[in-house]
Design a protein around this motif. Structure first.
Motif, PDB file in Angstrom:
ATOM      1  N   ALA A  34       0.786  -1.212  -0.606  1.00  0.00           N
ATOM      2  CA  ALA A  34      -0.483   0.191   0.425  1.00  0.00           C
ATOM      3  C   ALA A  34       0.358   1.377  -0.064  1.00  0.00           C
ATOM      4  N   GLU A  35       0.818   2.291  -0.693  1.00  0.00           N
ATOM      5  CA  GLU A  35       1.350   3.071  -0.617  1.00  0.00           C
ATOM      6  C   GLU A  35       0.739   4.210   0.420  1.00  0.00           C
ATOM      7  N   PRO A  36       2.129   4.522   1.200  1.00  0.00           N
ATOM      8  CA  PRO A  36       2.693   5.885   2.121  1.00  0.00           C
ATOM      9  C   PRO A  36       1.707   6.539   1.965  1.00  0.00           C
ATOM     10  N   ALA A  37       0.760   7.706   3.095  1.00  0.00           N
ATOM     11  CA  ALA A  37       0.205   8.565   2.955  1.00  0.00           C
ATOM     12  C   ALA A  37       1.200  10.210   2.932  1.00  0.00           C
ATOM     13  N   HIS A  38       2.359   9.368   2.889  1.00  0.00           N
ATOM     14  CA  HIS A  38       3.269  10.497   3.694  1.00  0.00           C
ATOM     15  C   HIS A  38       4.458  10.380   2.613  1.00  0.00           C
ATOM     16  N   ALA A  39       5.705  10.684   3.195  1.00  0.00           N
ATOM     17  CA  ALA A  39       6.988  11.032   2.706  1.00  0.00           C
ATOM     18  C   ALA A  39       8.325   9.485   3.468  1.00  0.00           C
ATOM     19  N   GLY A  40       7.346   9.602   4.891  1.00  0.00           N
ATOM     20  CA  GLY A  40       7.957   8.658   5.282  1.00  0.00           C
ATOM     21  C   GLY A  40       9.389   8.792   5.196  1.00  0.00           C
ATOM     22  N   PRO A  41      10.827   7.711   4.940  1.00  0.00           N
ATOM     23  CA  PRO A  41      11.589   8.273   5.055  1.00  0.00           C
ATOM     24  C   PRO A  41      12.553   8.119   3.864  1.00  0.00           C
ATOM     25  N   ARG A  42      12.039   8.538   2.541  1.00  0.00           N
ATOM     26  CA  ARG A  42      11.922   9.310   1.527  1.00  0.00           C
ATOM     27  C   ARG A  42      13.086  10.965   2.091  1.00  0.00           C
ATOM     28  N   THR A  43      13.266  11.749   2.876  1.00  0.00           N
ATOM     29  CA  THR A  43      13.153  12.673   2.839  1.00  0.00           C
ATOM     30  C   THR A  43      14.634  12.668   3.549  1.00  0.00           C
ATOM     31  N   LEU A  44      14.750  11.917   4.079  1.00  0.00           N
ATOM     32  CA  LEU A  44      16.182  10.925   5.346  1.00  0.00           C
ATOM     33  C   LEU A  44      17.245  11.227   4.424  1.00  0.00           C
ATOM     34  N   PRO A  45      18.263  12.101   4.827  1.00  0.00           N
ATOM     35  CA  PRO A  45      19.613  12.412   4.222  1.00  0.00           C
ATOM     36  C   PRO A  45      20.392  11.560   4.119  1.00  0.00           C
ATOM     37  N   VAL A  46      21.095  11.284   3.230  1.00  0.00           N
ATOM     38  CA  VAL A  46      22.402  10.468   3.062  1.00  0.00           C
ATOM     39  C   VAL A  46      23.669  10.146   4.068  1.00  0.00           C
ATOM     40  N   ASP A  47      23.609   9.346   4.188  1.00  0.00           N
ATOM     41  CA  ASP A  47      25.097   9.596   5.882  1.00  0.00           C
ATOM     42  C   ASP A  47      25.893   8.900   5.280  1.00  0.00           C
ATOM     43  N   GLU A  48      27.279   9.653   4.903  1.00  0.00           N
ATOM     44  CA  GLU A  48      28.326   8.913   4.053  1.00  0.00           C
ATOM     45  C   GLU A  48      28.699   7.787   4.830  1.00  0.00           C
ATOM     46  N   SER A  49      28.737   7.815   5.694  1.00  0.00           N
ATOM     47  CA  SER A  49      29.478   6.880   6.734  1.00  0.00           C
ATOM     48  C   SER A  49      28.741   5.515   6.642  1.00  0.00           C
ATOM     49  N   HIS A  50      27.914   5.088   6.426  1.00  0.00           N
ATOM     50  CA  HIS A  50      27.034   3.959   6.452  1.00  0.00           C
ATOM     51  C   HIS A  50      25.865   3.582   5.655  1.00  0.00           C
ATOM     52  N   GLU A  51      25.792   2.016   3.985  1.00  0.00           N
ATOM     53  CA  GLU A  51      23.772   2.381   3.497  1.00  0.00           C
ATOM     54  C   GLU A  51      23.067   1.979   4.976  1.00  0.00           C
ATOM     55  N   ARG A  52      22.081   2.366   4.291  1.00  0.00           N
ATOM     56  CA  ARG A  52      20.514   1.631   5.054  1.00  0.00           C
ATOM     57  C   ARG A  52      19.505   0.725   4.288  1.00  0.00           C
ATOM     58  N   VAL A  53      19.325  -0.013   4.925  1.00  0.00           N
ATOM     59  CA  VAL A  53      17.842  -0.771   4.392  1.00  0.00           C
ATOM     60  C   VAL A  53      16.868  -0.563   6.230  1.00  0.00           C
ATOM     61  N   LEU A  54      15.687   0.443   5.611  1.00  0.00           N
ATOM     62  CA  LEU A  54      15.183   1.153   6.415  1.00  0.00           C
ATOM     63  C   LEU A  54      13.816  -0.877   5.846  1.00  0.00           C
ATOM     64  N   TYR A  55      12.905  -0.854   6.796  1.00  0.00           N
ATOM     65  CA  TYR A  55      11.813  -2.032   6.548  1.00  0.00           C
ATOM     66  C   TYR A  55      10.853  -1.364   8.166  1.00  0.00           C
ATOM     67  N   ASP A  56       9.353  -1.088   7.133  1.00  0.00           N
ATOM     68  CA  ASP A  56       8.461  -1.118   8.292  1.00  0.00           C
ATOM     69  C   ASP A  56       8.034  -1.677   9.478  1.00  0.00           C
ATOM     70  N   ASP A  57       8.660  -1.128  11.197  1.00  0.00           N
ATOM     71  CA  ASP A  57       7.906  -2.381  12.074  1.00  0.00           C
ATOM     72  C   ASP A  57       6.955  -1.477  12.531  1.00  0.00           C
ATOM     73  N   GLY A  58       5.716  -0.733  11.408  1.00  0.00           N
ATOM     74  CA  GLY A  58       4.619  -0.495  12.557  1.00  0.00           C
ATOM     75  C   GLY A  58       3.814  -1.600  12.780  1.00  0.00           C
ATOM     76  N   ASP A  59       3.644  -2.975  12.132  1.00  0.00           N
ATOM     77  CA  ASP A  59       2.178  -3.020  11.911  1.00  0.00           C
ATOM     78  C   ASP A  59       3.456  -4.714  12.562  1.00  0.00           C
ATOM     79  N   PRO A  60       3.169  -5.227  13.877  1.00  0.00           N
ATOM     80  CA  PRO A  60       3.999  -6.538  14.429  1.00  0.00           C
ATOM     81  C   PRO A  60       3.576  -7.639  13.994  1.00  0.00           C
ATOM     82  N   ARG A  61       2.479  -7.866  13.007  1.00  0.00           N
ATOM     83  CA  ARG A  61       2.408  -8.804  11.945  1.00  0.00           C
ATOM     84  C   ARG A  61       3.571  -9.047  10.910  1.00  0.00           C
ATOM     85  N   THR A  62       3.857  -8.317  10.228  1.00  0.00           N
ATOM     86  CA  THR A  62       4.290  -8.079   9.075  1.00  0.00           C
ATOM     87  C   THR A  62       5.735  -7.586   9.543  1.00  0.00           C
TER      88      THR A  62
END
Length: 408
Positions: A61-89
């Motif tokens: 489902a398309e989120p209603a807001h930008a979420g982490p899309r606007t986070l700045p780049v961290d030059e020290s490492h890459e990020r893999v983010l996941y949605d942890d808002g729903d304990p079922r998924t």
């Protein structure tokens, strides 16, 4: 990992269009169906979205807001983010995020951090989970003490009942300890490998698996352990659990074997094949090697062993009990057997859509490998005993049963 980002100008009414589009990157998602630039489908309910700061694993489902899309780049490492808002998924999304991050670490040797993010809190920065930073900046190797990670000898061992660790030390005294030290250092650099285990337990599993690989899959202990409090089964479980910590590989792997006519007929006569022992293939083919049959497998959960530095870096290993759907068994100047890994015991062996896609992907890979061979490319080195074919049979076995033990 992100190499090209497209920013759009403001709209006609002057509103800012702050969400950029990623048009070029190195994240391993190109084999997934593309929904729109930078957004890939992963199953019916999950998408993987490439961001400026890394990768985002979320629901379809398309989120209603930008979420982490606007986070700045961290030059020290890459990020893999996941949605942890729903304990079922969240557990499944976290596992997928970890698998992707491990692949990136193995393939590119870049620091990667796996973090959860709550979609219910627009604009909030994801808080890194202490248990899941996948890598750290390269630093000088710390001083390693064997005692830090060496398994403690229980009191029962002094009374005459040997543990798996006692047996490994007794049999491989000069080889096992360096494997423990190696596992300790590996976990220092990649702490996410241990998952929810203690560092000591994770190190024991990875050390045993590395020792097993260094000895080309030959038995680590004598079959006499079968009668000694289930130590053989415990070793099998330890090796299998250690393997599951390593990065999963999705894609074609192959091995070249010598099959008699009746063996090829057995593949043709059965809809599945089962790994009754540990078996492996390679990502880069078998040019110049002997054998009358190329066995090509579409791996979905096979594990890359490169992090253990115990043999060829392009090996993908499957534990006992792994099942494969037989797609094709073809005779020719060099025979070809095409298999698709069935991820889990409940996976359907007959899936016409998945089978068609798998056959196309495996044929492309086999054509490329054989083209290399036509240019006199030769794979060198000593073949591991683990590079053997799964058995064409409907019979399965417990993946933990007596792995790494001698039979007879």
């Amino acid at each position: 990992m992100t190499r090209e980002v497209v920013h759009f100008p403001p709209t006609r009414d002057g509103a800012s269009n702050s969400t950029p589009v990623i048009t070029d990157h190195r994240w391993p998602v190109d084999t997934l169906p593309l929904i729109r630039p930078g957004v890939h489908q992963h199953g019916p309910d999950v998408v993987v979205e490439v961001l400026r700061c890394g990768l985002w694993v979320r629901g379809a489902a398309e989120p209603a807001h930008a979420g982490p899309r606007t986070l700045p780049v961290d030059e020290s490492h890459e990020r893999v983010l996941y949605d942890d808002g729903d304990p079922r998924t969240a557990p499944a999304l976290r596992q997928l995020a970890q698998d992707i991050a491990l692949r990136v670490t193995a393939d590119y040797s870049v620091p990667v951090e796996v973090s959860g993010v709550h979609l219910e809190a627009p604009g909030s920065r994801p808080a890194p989970l202490g248990d899941f930073p996948l890598a750290v900046r390269p630093t000088a190797a710390p001083t390693v003490s064997v005692e830090d990670f060496a398994p403690a000898r229980p009191a029962a061992a002094e009374a005459g009942s040997l543990t798996v660790d006692d047996q490994l030390r007794a049999t491989w005294s000069e080889a096992y300890e360096p494997c423990v030290v190696f596992a300790q250092e590996l976990l220092r650099r990649h702490p996410a490998l241990r998952g929810d285990q203690s560092p000591e337990e994770a190190a024991r599993e990875l050390a045993a698996l590395r020792l097993y690989l260094l000895h080309d899959g030959h038995p680590l202990v004598a079959s006499a352990l079968d009668a000694d409090d289930g130590l053989a089964d415990e070793l099998g479980r330890r090796l299998t659990s250690g393997l599951r910590k390593l990065p999963a590989f999705t894609g074609p792997v192959t091995l070249r074997v010598q099959l008699a006519d009746n063996d090829l007929a057995r593949y043709a006569a059965h809809s599945t094949a089962t790994a009754t022992d540990w078996c492996a293939g390679t990502i880069s083919g078998w040019p110049g090697r002997r054998g009358n049959t190329d066995l090509v497998i579409l791996s979905t959960a096979g594990r890359r062993t490169a992090l253990l530095e115990a043999g060829d870096p392009d090996v993908v290993l499957f534990p006992p009990g792994t099942r494969f759907a037989r797609l094709r068994a073809e005779r020719g100047q060099r025979n070809a057997v095409l298999l698709r890994e069935l991820d889990g015991p409940a996976a359907a062996a007959c899936d016409s859509s998945a089978d068609r896609r798998a056959v196309q992907q495996l044929r492309r890979a086999l054509t490329a490998w054989r083209k290399d061979e036509s240019f006199d490319v030769v794979r060198t080195g000593t073949l591991s005993a683990l590079l053997r074919a799964p058995t064409p049979s409907m019979i399965t076995r417990n993946p933990a049963d007596k792995a790494g033990t001698a039979s007879g």
